[in-house]
Write a protein that holds these residues in place. Structure first.
Motif, short mmCIF file in Angstrom:
data_model
loop_
_atom_site.label_atom_id
_atom_site.label_comp_id
_atom_site.label_asym_id
_atom_site.label_seq_id
_atom_site.Cartn_x
_atom_site.Cartn_y
_atom_site.Cartn_z
N LYS A 7 0.86 -1.19 0.00
CA LYS A 7 0.00 0.00 0.00
C LYS A 7 0.90 1.24 0.00
N GLY A 151 -7.63 8.05 6.11
CA GLY A 151 -6.55 7.06 6.30
C GLY A 151 -6.98 5.65 5.93
N ASP A 154 -5.12 2.22 4.28
CA ASP A 154 -4.40 1.20 5.06
C ASP A 154 -5.31 -0.02 5.26
N LYS A 209 -1.24 8.55 13.52
CA LYS A 209 -1.92 8.34 12.24
C LYS A 209 -1.11 7.49 11.27
MG MG Z 1 -2.28 7.26 6.16
#
Ligand code: MG
Ligand code: ADP
Ligand code: ASP
Length: 426
Positions: A7, A151, A154, A209
């Motif tokens: 990723k 986010g 992920d 994060k």
């Molecule tokens: Mg991120």
């Protein structure tokens, strides 16, 4: 040969040159005979730009339409990466979340993955193609586009790795692993070679994060080998010639494999996204907490820390924290509640932060809290709220003391990088 899910985050995909760099790295893995699925984020800044556009049109954007718009960021980068790979002679095909299909519930902007159809991906891999999947997005049972929360790429990466039973999920980002704290705030932060799922989960939930919390939950639940590493770090790639398992970065591991002696504190997390509300002089009666907090919950506002103090005059004060984006809404609600129940005063602050110490070693060590408090006192930092659990202690302090607090705690708990170690973020 291995099946690897890689990723790449927004900074790693941020310019055409960087996309070409990502393609070059994917090519090396592919040429070594590995099957590679790549999950990508939108270019850095793009998701923020789209959100700002929506708010320029309306104060209350519709969540379904937000997702329709937000998913475009990742749709651009999957196609660009496929083109970049094709231009260097690697067969590649891109898929949106809906095309895969990554099936989610219908909670727009915070959807949960329910299942992944992976037959098409497997077919492409068998045909020696690199498969590129848009992170952060899915599709619900009505065919509507959904997104997984900020986010969220992920989580896409880990969920695909779990579905395909990949040998490893590699999260490439703009730092070379998980550090004892955000290296941008504490330059002496040290990189961890390993961290347990339990600690990573706590760090993520308390504001680090570097990994979205749901990705860590998913990896723990489905036993996905998970590694965080830098997309800018080119020197180490030769290592996988012989043993790709020797890659650097940080490996997220189960406690049992983690046989080194546990440090008391593994890391320091902080969260700038909090705001604090206080209602004072409330009659101290059974049911009062529910009368104050239920309307907040009913408005779908998540409450984090709660503190109640009973005063000598038989009244009570409540303080609680919410996400900063919901501060104004919460304050307006609390003012109404205050009037209804005859409170003396309602006020709030949105210039606060939560700083937390995390470590499974805390379980067997007393004195962590008092050392934390005395370290902050020595810096003249006032603690406004405290909350503890078995493996963490959190305090709320004024936002302008964040750097000072994190650095002082980092030094006090012996986390500073030893001289001679060269681990610095990219
Ligand atoms: Mg991120
Ligand atoms: P990406 O766009 O690749 O997903 P993110 O910005 O989401 O990257 O996450 C990486 C960032 O996380 C780093 O640049 C760093 O500032 C921040 N961060 C916060 N806490 C930590 C930590 N404990 N270790 C490493 N990075 C951290
Ligand atoms: N582009 C999304 C975000 O900025 C998802 C991600 O980067 O993981 O939150």
């Amino acid at each position: 040969m291995a099946l690897i899910v890689q990723k790449y985050g927004g900074t790693s995909m941020g310019t055409p040159e960087r996309i070409l760099n990502v393609a070059a790295r994917v090519k090396r893995w592919h040429e070594h005979g590995h099957r590679v699925v790549v999950v990508v984020s939108a270019m850095s800044g793009e998701t923020n730009r789209l959100i700002a556009l929506a708010h320029a049109v309306t104060d209350t954007p519709n969540a379904r339409e937000m997702d329709q718009m937000l998913a475009t960021g990742e749709q651009v980068t999957i196609a660009l990466l496929a083109m970049a790979l094709q231009s260097i002679g690697i067969g590649a095909k891109s898929y949106t979340g809906g095309q895969v299909a990554i099936k989610t519930d219908s909670s727009h902007m915070k959807a949960r993955i329910l299942g992944i159809e992976h037959a098409a991906i497997e077919q492409d891999l068998s045909a020696n193609r690199v498969v590129i999947v848009a992170g952060f997005q899915g599709i619900d049972d009505k065919g509507d586009v959904t997104t997984l929360g900020r986010g969220g790429s992920d989580t896409t990466g880990v969920a695909i790795a779990a579905a395909l039973k990949a040998d490893e999920c590699q999260i490439y980002t703009d730092v070379d692993g998980v550090y004892t704290t955000d290296p941008r705030v504490a330059p002496k932060a040290s990189k961890l070679d390993r961290i347990t799922f339990e600690e990573m989960l706590e760090m993520a939930s308390l504001g680090s994060k570097v990994l979205q919390i749901r990705s860590v939950e998913f990896a723990g639940k489905y036993q996905v080998p998970l590694r965080v590493l830098s997309s800018f770090d080119t020197g180490k790639d030769g290592a996988f010639d012989t043993a790709w398992q020797q890659q650097t970065g940080t490996f997220i591991t189960t406690e049992r494999e983690h046989d080194m002696e546990q440090p008391i504190i593994s890391g320091i997390a902080f969260n700038r996204d909090e705001a604090k509300l206080t209602i004072r002089g409330v009659p101290d009666q059974p049911g009062i907490a529910s009368r104050i907090l239920s309307p907040i919950g009913d408005a779908n506002i998540e409450i984090d820390m709660i503190v109640q103090n009973v005063a000598a005059d038989g009244t009570t004060d409540f303080t609680f924290t919410v996400n900063r984006s919901e501060y104004k809404k919460s304050l307006a609600l609390l003012q109404n509640i205050g009037q209804d129940i005859g409170a003396k005063d309602v006020n709030g602050k949105d210039d606060i932060v939560k700083v937390s110490l995390v470590g499974v070693g805390m379980r067997s060590h007393a004195g962590v809290a008092s050392k934390m408090f005395s370290t902050l006192a020595a810096q003249n930092i006032n603690i406004q709220m405290i909350s503890t659990s078995e493996i963490k202690i959190s305090v709320v302090i004024a936002e302008n003391y964040l750097e000072l607090a994190v650095r002082a705690l980092h030094t006090a708990f012996g986390l500073d990088r030893k001289t001679g170690e060269t681990s610095v973020p990219a």
